[in-house]
Design a protein around this motif. Structure first.
Motif, PDB file in Angstrom:
ATOM      1  N   ARG A  60      -4.056   6.769   6.234  1.00  0.00           N
ATOM      2  CA  ARG A  60      -5.511   6.775   6.400  1.00  0.00           C
ATOM      3  C   ARG A  60      -5.939   5.628   7.315  1.00  0.00           C
ATOM      4  O   ARG A  60      -6.758   5.797   8.219  1.00  0.00           O
ATOM      5  N   ALA A  61      -5.391   4.446   7.097  1.00  0.00           N
ATOM      6  CA  ALA A  61      -5.723   3.286   7.924  1.00  0.00           C
ATOM      7  C   ALA A  61      -5.267   3.491   9.361  1.00  0.00           C
ATOM      8  O   ALA A  61      -5.984   3.155  10.315  1.00  0.00           O
ATOM      9  N   LEU A  62      -4.074   4.056   9.538  1.00  0.00           N
ATOM     10  CA  LEU A  62      -3.547   4.310  10.877  1.00  0.00           C
ATOM     11  C   LEU A  62      -4.448   5.274  11.640  1.00  0.00           C
ATOM     12  O   LEU A  62      -4.800   5.031  12.795  1.00  0.00           O
ATOM     13  N   LEU A  63      -4.842   6.347  10.993  1.00  0.00           N
ATOM     14  CA  LEU A  63      -5.670   7.351  11.656  1.00  0.00           C
ATOM     15  C   LEU A  63      -7.082   6.853  11.950  1.00  0.00           C
ATOM     16  O   LEU A  63      -7.774   7.417  12.807  1.00  0.00           O
ATOM     17  N   ALA A  64      -7.490   5.791  11.295  1.00  0.00           N
ATOM     18  CA  ALA A  64      -8.811   5.214  11.539  1.00  0.00           C
ATOM     19  C   ALA A  64      -8.817   4.323  12.782  1.00  0.00           C
ATOM     20  O   ALA A  64      -9.885   3.976  13.293  1.00  0.00           O
ATOM     21  N   LEU A  65      -7.652   3.962  13.273  1.00  0.00           N
ATOM     22  CA  LEU A  65      -7.560   3.097  14.455  1.00  0.00           C
ATOM     23  C   LEU A  65      -7.915   3.851  15.726  1.00  0.00           C
ATOM     24  O   LEU A  65      -7.789   5.079  15.797  1.00  0.00           O
ATOM     25  N   ALA A  66      -8.282   3.096  16.741  1.00  0.00           N
ATOM     26  CA  ALA A  66      -8.489   3.665  18.070  1.00  0.00           C
ATOM     27  C   ALA A  66      -7.149   4.189  18.579  1.00  0.00           C
ATOM     28  O   ALA A  66      -6.088   3.671  18.195  1.00  0.00           O
ATOM     29  N   PRO A  67      -7.157   5.222  19.414  1.00  0.00           N
ATOM     30  CA  PRO A  67      -5.896   5.821  19.871  1.00  0.00           C
ATOM     31  C   PRO A  67      -4.891   4.820  20.442  1.00  0.00           C
ATOM     32  O   PRO A  67      -3.700   4.897  20.120  1.00  0.00           O
ATOM     33  N   GLU A  68      -5.351   3.870  21.263  1.00  0.00           N
ATOM     34  CA  GLU A  68      -4.389   2.929  21.862  1.00  0.00           C
ATOM     35  C   GLU A  68      -3.811   1.989  20.802  1.00  0.00           C
ATOM     36  O   GLU A  68      -2.637   1.632  20.860  1.00  0.00           O
ATOM     37  N   ASP A  69      -4.611   1.602  19.805  1.00  0.00           N
ATOM     38  CA  ASP A  69      -4.097   0.763  18.720  1.00  0.00           C
ATOM     39  C   ASP A  69      -3.140   1.556  17.838  1.00  0.00           C
ATOM     40  O   ASP A  69      -2.102   1.050  17.400  1.00  0.00           O
ATOM     41  N   ARG A  70      -3.467   2.816  17.590  1.00  0.00           N
ATOM     42  CA  ARG A  70      -2.608   3.690  16.794  1.00  0.00           C
ATOM     43  C   ARG A  70      -1.253   3.842  17.480  1.00  0.00           C
ATOM     44  O   ARG A  70      -0.199   3.752  16.841  1.00  0.00           O
ATOM     45  N   ALA A  71      -1.291   4.048  18.799  1.00  0.00           N
ATOM     46  CA  ALA A  71      -0.041   4.198  19.552  1.00  0.00           C
ATOM     47  C   ALA A  71       0.804   2.932  19.463  1.00  0.00           C
ATOM     48  O   ALA A  71       2.023   3.001  19.298  1.00  0.00           O
ATOM     49  N   ALA A  72       0.157   1.774  19.540  1.00  0.00           N
ATOM     50  CA  ALA A  72       0.897   0.510  19.462  1.00  0.00           C
ATOM     51  C   ALA A  72       1.552   0.340  18.094  1.00  0.00           C
ATOM     52  O   ALA A  72       2.713  -0.086  17.999  1.00  0.00           O
ATOM     53  N   PRO A  98       0.835  -1.205   0.000  1.00  0.00           N
ATOM     54  CA  PRO A  98       0.000   0.000   0.000  1.00  0.00           C
ATOM     55  C   PRO A  98       0.868   1.252   0.000  1.00  0.00           C
ATOM     56  O   PRO A  98       1.993   1.238   0.494  1.00  0.00           O
ATOM     57  N   ASP A  99       0.342   2.342  -0.566  1.00  0.00           N
ATOM     58  CA  ASP A  99       1.131   3.569  -0.570  1.00  0.00           C
ATOM     59  C   ASP A  99       0.997   4.287   0.777  1.00  0.00           C
ATOM     60  O   ASP A  99       0.175   3.922   1.624  1.00  0.00           O
ATOM     61  N   VAL A 100       1.790   5.288   0.969  1.00  0.00           N
ATOM     62  CA  VAL A 100       1.863   5.989   2.241  1.00  0.00           C
ATOM     63  C   VAL A 100       0.511   6.585   2.634  1.00  0.00           C
ATOM     64  O   VAL A 100       0.100   6.521   3.793  1.00  0.00           O
ATOM     65  N   THR A 101      -0.198   7.124   1.678  1.00  0.00           N
ATOM     66  CA  THR A 101      -1.494   7.738   1.962  1.00  0.00           C
ATOM     67  C   THR A 101      -2.482   6.712   2.498  1.00  0.00           C
ATOM     68  O   THR A 101      -3.217   6.973   3.453  1.00  0.00           O
ATOM     69  N   GLU A 102      -2.483   5.523   1.906  1.00  0.00           N
ATOM     70  CA  GLU A 102      -3.378   4.459   2.375  1.00  0.00           C
ATOM     71  C   GLU A 102      -3.016   4.016   3.789  1.00  0.00           C
ATOM     72  O   GLU A 102      -3.893   3.811   4.623  1.00  0.00           O
ATOM     73  N   VAL A 103      -1.734   3.877   4.047  1.00  0.00           N
ATOM     74  CA  VAL A 103      -1.278   3.469   5.379  1.00  0.00           C
ATOM     75  C   VAL A 103      -1.648   4.535   6.401  1.00  0.00           C
ATOM     76  O   VAL A 103      -2.158   4.233   7.485  1.00  0.00           O
TER      77      VAL A 103
END
Length: 83
Positions: A10-22, A3-8
């Protein structure tokens, strides 16, 4: 295809904060030169350094300085240097 950076992003920012932090923490760790297998060696080296510093402090006649006093001295030096 990866996946390209934009897709990654977008997916990262869609995660819950604790999952994003992990995910971010794991990504940051992947940038380190030290892998998990070497972490034990790094920890042991830091413990040895801490022991060395404590031993040096205990065996020394050098007086200790209060942290607030030390910071005040450093700030005074910086102010004097900036003039």
């Amino acid at each position: 295809m990866a996946p390209d950076v934009t897709e990654v992003e977008r997916a990262l920012l869609a995660l819950a904060p604790e999952d994003r932090a992990a995910v971010i923490e794991r990504g940051l760790r992947s940038l380190d030169d030290v892998d998990d297998a070497d972490q034990g060696e790094v920890d042991a080296a830091w413990r040895a350094e801490i022991d060395r510093r404590v031993d040096e402090y205990v065996s020394s006649d050098t007086p200790s300085v209060d942290a607030d006093e030390h910071v005040a001295r450093l700030r005074a030096k910086l102010v004097a240097r900036d003039k």
